[in-house]
Every structure is written in structure tokens, then in C-alpha cells.
Motif scaffolding. Structure first.
Motif, PDB file in Angstrom:
ATOM      1  N   LEU A 196       4.127 -28.913 -66.637  1.00  0.00           N
ATOM      2  CA  LEU A 196       2.990 -28.012 -66.889  1.00  0.00           C
ATOM      3  C   LEU A 196       1.724 -28.805 -67.196  1.00  0.00           C
ATOM      4  CD1 LEU A 196       4.660 -25.252 -69.114  1.00  0.00           C
ATOM      5  CD2 LEU A 196       4.136 -25.139 -66.671  1.00  0.00           C
ATOM      6  N   GLN A 197       1.885 -30.081 -67.529  1.00  0.00           N
ATOM      7  CA  GLN A 197       0.735 -30.940 -67.821  1.00  0.00           C
ATOM      8  C   GLN A 197       0.374 -31.848 -66.647  1.00  0.00           C
ATOM      9  OE1 GLN A 197      -0.537 -29.962 -70.603  1.00  0.00           O
ATOM     10  NE2 GLN A 197       1.309 -28.753 -71.047  1.00  0.00           N
ATOM     11  N   VAL A 238       1.903 -27.979 -61.036  1.00  0.00           N
ATOM     12  CA  VAL A 238       1.964 -27.071 -62.192  1.00  0.00           C
ATOM     13  C   VAL A 238       2.451 -25.690 -61.760  1.00  0.00           C
ATOM     14  CG1 VAL A 238       0.628 -25.955 -64.020  1.00  0.00           C
ATOM     15  CG2 VAL A 238       0.144 -28.327 -63.403  1.00  0.00           C
ATOM     16  N   ALA A 283       6.014 -23.006 -74.400  1.00  0.00           N
ATOM     17  CA  ALA A 283       5.238 -23.903 -73.536  1.00  0.00           C
ATOM     18  C   ALA A 283       4.217 -23.130 -72.713  1.00  0.00           C
ATOM     19  CB  ALA A 283       6.184 -24.680 -72.622  1.00  0.00           C
ATOM     20  N   GLU A 313       1.342 -21.953 -74.932  1.00  0.00           N
ATOM     21  CA  GLU A 313       0.496 -23.106 -75.276  1.00  0.00           C
ATOM     22  C   GLU A 313      -0.390 -23.509 -74.096  1.00  0.00           C
ATOM     23  OE1 GLU A 313       0.944 -27.808 -76.595  1.00  0.00           O
ATOM     24  OE2 GLU A 313       2.695 -26.484 -76.638  1.00  0.00           O
ATOM     25  N   LYS A 314       0.127 -23.386 -72.879  1.00  0.00           N
ATOM     26  CA  LYS A 314      -0.619 -23.766 -71.676  1.00  0.00           C
ATOM     27  C   LYS A 314      -1.698 -22.737 -71.312  1.00  0.00           C
ATOM     28  CE  LYS A 314      -1.355 -25.998 -67.740  1.00  0.00           C
ATOM     29  NZ  LYS A 314      -1.971 -27.346 -67.680  1.00  0.00           N
ATOM     30  N   LYS A 357      -5.564 -23.059 -71.559  1.00  0.00           N
ATOM     31  CA  LYS A 357      -6.127 -24.186 -70.808  1.00  0.00           C
ATOM     32  C   LYS A 357      -6.217 -23.898 -69.307  1.00  0.00           C
ATOM     33  CE  LYS A 357      -3.693 -27.050 -74.190  1.00  0.00           C
ATOM     34  NZ  LYS A 357      -2.542 -27.951 -74.391  1.00  0.00           N
ATOM     35  N   THR A 358      -5.894 -22.675 -68.911  1.00  0.00           N
ATOM     36  CA  THR A 358      -5.886 -22.318 -67.495  1.00  0.00           C
ATOM     37  C   THR A 358      -6.868 -21.190 -67.223  1.00  0.00           C
ATOM     38  OG1 THR A 358      -4.126 -20.684 -67.796  1.00  0.00           O
ATOM     39  CG2 THR A 358      -3.454 -22.935 -67.296  1.00  0.00           C
ATOM     40  N   ILE A 404       1.026 -17.493 -65.186  1.00  0.00           N
ATOM     41  CA  ILE A 404       1.652 -17.618 -66.506  1.00  0.00           C
ATOM     42  C   ILE A 404       1.854 -16.248 -67.140  1.00  0.00           C
ATOM     43  CG2 ILE A 404       1.292 -18.452 -68.865  1.00  0.00           C
ATOM     44  CD1 ILE A 404       0.040 -20.957 -67.682  1.00  0.00           C
TER      45      ILE A 404
END
Length: 405
Positions: free
Chosen positions: A128-129, A136, A154, A157-158, A161-162, A170
């Protein structure tokens, strides 16, 4: 002493023979690759896989799976998934984490997907990073098979940032895993998870969930055929074949419903950051723009006028429309609205079209959402075949399928 020496010599000879055989199989594969002989490549890979070491893993992933032939790619994938040695698995993880080419990292992930969840989940979460969006996105899709608190944590948390399509992916996965619904742009998911992390268990997944959603035409027209558009780089493929003239229960033909719904999306379903184009298909293609255009100003007015001008007639060139959509490397999402299976164009075989799309999409990760508009009755139409085609197209390309009757 003599027996010990004989044993050592025999062991040394066996090891040398193994090395020679392994190298010979590797050389056969490389020679077949140079000649581009698909059958010879597959035969050489079969021999090579029996040695099950790091070198074999590297060759299968970095040379076999990247081959342009779908047959070679799938055979290399099958064989790579049979490798069990610690040496081979370490090499696969090394490629996944530090492979220079993003294509190899994606292929290593495809191999890893067959491993046990405890072995594969941490590596998928780590992807994912990754620095490449396609990697991704593939990790997000593969995590669909991991309904675990680590996965949910996860993804949440991601999420901040998207943006665009990846945020939509997601949110779709979180809804699938949890049964909850919160918008991507709010803190709803984090707040909910902070309150429920300790007691959470995965949502029950319906056996029919993979078959898509079914709606009656009145509800679909009211709610909108396309739903929420998360992508900011999208192509709309619109079927304008003769069967789209069929009348429906809402006093509009299929084509009029399709045109109104597409204009609804263009006028209110895209953002000022969005870029799009429209491809209408019957026997031939009618294209708004060969490249994506911005969803604002004169471009948007041009698109509305374009949709208004469309008329239905002729056969269904699905292959040509899909090929045109994939021609622009900027595209990350395709919407297909159709009422028929392929009957015209360069290719009409459902399996061969699926193979072609798999080839085009191998290292792209384009999502294909399909809308089957079957309201009303069109004469001499094989709706079962059309429905299966659209459903398969969506399923194989991480999209959603909606059937409207």
C-alpha cells in the motif's frame, strides 16, 4: 576412508549434475525467449521449475511473466506458484519489495497471492506504500480476500493519503469488508474504527455479491445509472446499436435513458479536476476526443452536444470500443453501458475479447465497470450472453456490474 571419499565424490558429482541440468534448463528458456517460440518457452519453464530455487523464481517472474504472450505469462505464473523452497520464496519477496520494474513487483504479488494469508497479508499491506499507483491498486484488490483487522487498519490509515479512484477503491473495499458506509473525505472511518476495533468481526459476504447488483429501471433512473464517479481519468463507452431503440417501462427507449444518464454524470458527477472522453459504439466508433479532456467550460458543453447528437442503429463493436479506451495510457477507469454482446468489429469471440483486455490491462490496473441496460424487450437479442459478457468483463477487471431491467 575409501568409503567416505567415494561418498563425497558421488555427492559432488550429483551436485554438479544438478547445477548443469539447472543451467541447461535456464539456457533453454533464454534461447526460446530469444526465438519467441511460445511452446518452447513453456516447455523450458516446466523443466526449470523442478529445481525450485532463487534463480528459477527470478527467471519465471522477471522473464516469463513479463512476456507479451498471455499463454506464457499464465504458465509462468502457474509454475512460480508451485515453488516452495525458502530460497525461491525469499527471491519472490525480494522482487516484490525492491524490484526495479513495477511490472515485476505486480507479477511477484500475483505469485504471492496464492500463499497462505498469514504469509501474504503483511506483504500485501506493505505494498500500500509502493511508489507506483498500479501496484497499490493491485494490493488493494488482492486484500479483498483478507477480511482481517490488520487489513481494515491499514486501509483506514492509507485513506487520508489518497484521492480520486484510489480513495474510491479503498472505500469500496472497506464497505465490502465491514458493511459500514462513510465518505472518503471525512474522518468517519477513523472514528468508527477507533470505537469498534476491539469488537469488530468481518461482515457476512453474500454468495451473490460477485454477480453484481440488479435494479429495476425506474429505481435505476431515479438514483442514477452510474452511481458515484470516484475516478478523475475516465472513459465512458456507450452502446448505440439498434437494440438500444427498445422501449421501456419509463416511456423512454434504452438509448434515451442512456443519453440522459450520461449527461447527468457529465453535468454533475465529475469534478473540475476530472478528465474524460466518450466513445459511442455500434458497427463503428464515434469518439468525442481521442484524448481525455477536462470536465469544464467549452469541453463540457461540447460533450453534452456530442451525446445529444448520438443516434442508435447497427451492430455492437464492443472490442473496438475497449481497444480505443485502452489506447490512452492516462485512463484508469472505464464505464461500459451496453445491452448486447459483441456482434461486429475486429473480434466478436467473448473469450478472445477477454484475453485481449487481460493483455492490455496486465500492468495497467484499469477498472472496468459495466452497466447492462436490459429494460424492455429487443427482438432477436441474446440477453443471457450479453449479461455474462458484461459481468465477466467487470469481474476480471476489478469493476462493478449493475444489471437493469
Amino acid at each position: 576412508m575409501t568409503l567416505l571419499l567415494a561418498f563425497w565424490m558421488n555427492l559432488h558429482f550429483s551436485s554438479a549434475l544438478f547445477f548443469d541440468d539447472s543451467s541447461r534448463a535456464a539456457n533453454e528458456m533464454l534461447a526460446a525467449l530469444k526465438k519467441n517460440d511460445e511452446s518452447a518457452i513453456c516447455d523450458a519453464m516446466e523443466k526449470l521449475a523442478q529445481f525450485d530455487d532463487a534463480k528459477v523464481a527470478g527467471l519465471l517472474i522477471e522473464r516469463g511473466m513479463t512476456h507479451s504472450s498471455l499463454m506464457v505469462h499464465e504458465e509462468a505464473l502457474r509454475l512460480a506458484r508451485t515453488l516452495k523452497s525458502e530460497d525461491a520464496r525469499d527471491r519472490i519477496i525480494q522482487i516484490l519489495r525492491r524490484g526495479r520494474k513495477f511490472e515485476s513487483r505486480m507479477d511477484a504479488m500475483r505469485v504471492l497471492k496464492s500463499w497462505s494469508h498469514n504469509d501474504s497479508r503483511p506483504e500485501l499491506i506493505a505494498r500500500l506504500q509502493d511508489k507506483t499507483d498500479w501496484v497499490v491498486s493491485l494490493a488493494i484488490q488482492f486484500l479483498r480476500d483478507h477480511p482481517h483487522s490488520e487489513t481494515v487498519s491499514a486501509l483506514i490509515e492509507k485513506l487520508p493519503k489518497t484521492q480520486g479512484r484510489q480513495a474510491g477503491e479503498i472505500v469500496d473495499l472497506l464497505e465490502y469488508l465491514t458493511g459500514e458506509k462513510y465518505p472518503a473525505e471525512t474522518a468517519g472511518w477513523k472514528i468508527w474504527w477507533d470505537q469498534n476495533r476491539e469488537t469488530w468481526s468481518p461482515a457476512e459476504i453474500s454468495e451473490d455479491s460477485e454477480d453484481g447488483e440488479k435494479k429495476d429501471v425506474s429505481t435505476a433512473v431515479r438514483d442514477g445509472l452510474y452511481g458515484e464517479i470516484a475516478s478523475e481519468r475516465v472513459v465512458f463507452l456507450l452502446d448505440v446499436s439498434g437494440s438500444m431503440l427498445a422501449s421501456t417501462a419509463v416511456d423512454d427507449s434504452r438509448i434515451e435513458i442512456a443519453k440522459k444518464q450520461l449527461k447527468r454524470v457529465l453535468q454533475g458527477g465529475l469534478t473540475t479536476k476530472s478528465k474524460f472522453t466518450v466513445v459511442a459504439f455500434s458497427d463503428e466508433l464515434t469518439v468525442l476526443s481521442p484524448k481525455l479532456i477536462k470536465a469544464k467550460g467549452a469541453s463540457l458543453k461540447k460533450a453534452i452536444d456530442f451525446v445529444d447528437s448520438l443516434e442508435a442503429g447497427g451492430e455492437t463493436n464492443s472490442y473496438g470500443a475497449l481497444k480505443k479506451a485502452f489506447a490512452d495510457r492516462e485512463v484508469d477507469t472505464i464505464y461500459v453501458l451496453s445491452d448486447g454482446s459483441p456482434t461486429a468489429g475486429e473480434e466478436t469471440s467473448l473469450s478472445l475479447i477477454s484475453d485481449a483486455v487481460s493483455q492490455w490491462n496486465r500492468y495497467r490496473g484499469v477498472r472496468i465497470h459495466c452497466i447492462g441496460l436490459f429494460a424492455g424487450t429487443a427482438p432477436n437479442q441474446d440477453e443471457a450472453r450479453a449479461s455474462e459478457f458484461l459481468k465477466t468483463l467487470a469481474r476480471m477487471n476489478f469493476g462493478k456490474y449493475v444489471e437493469i431491467r
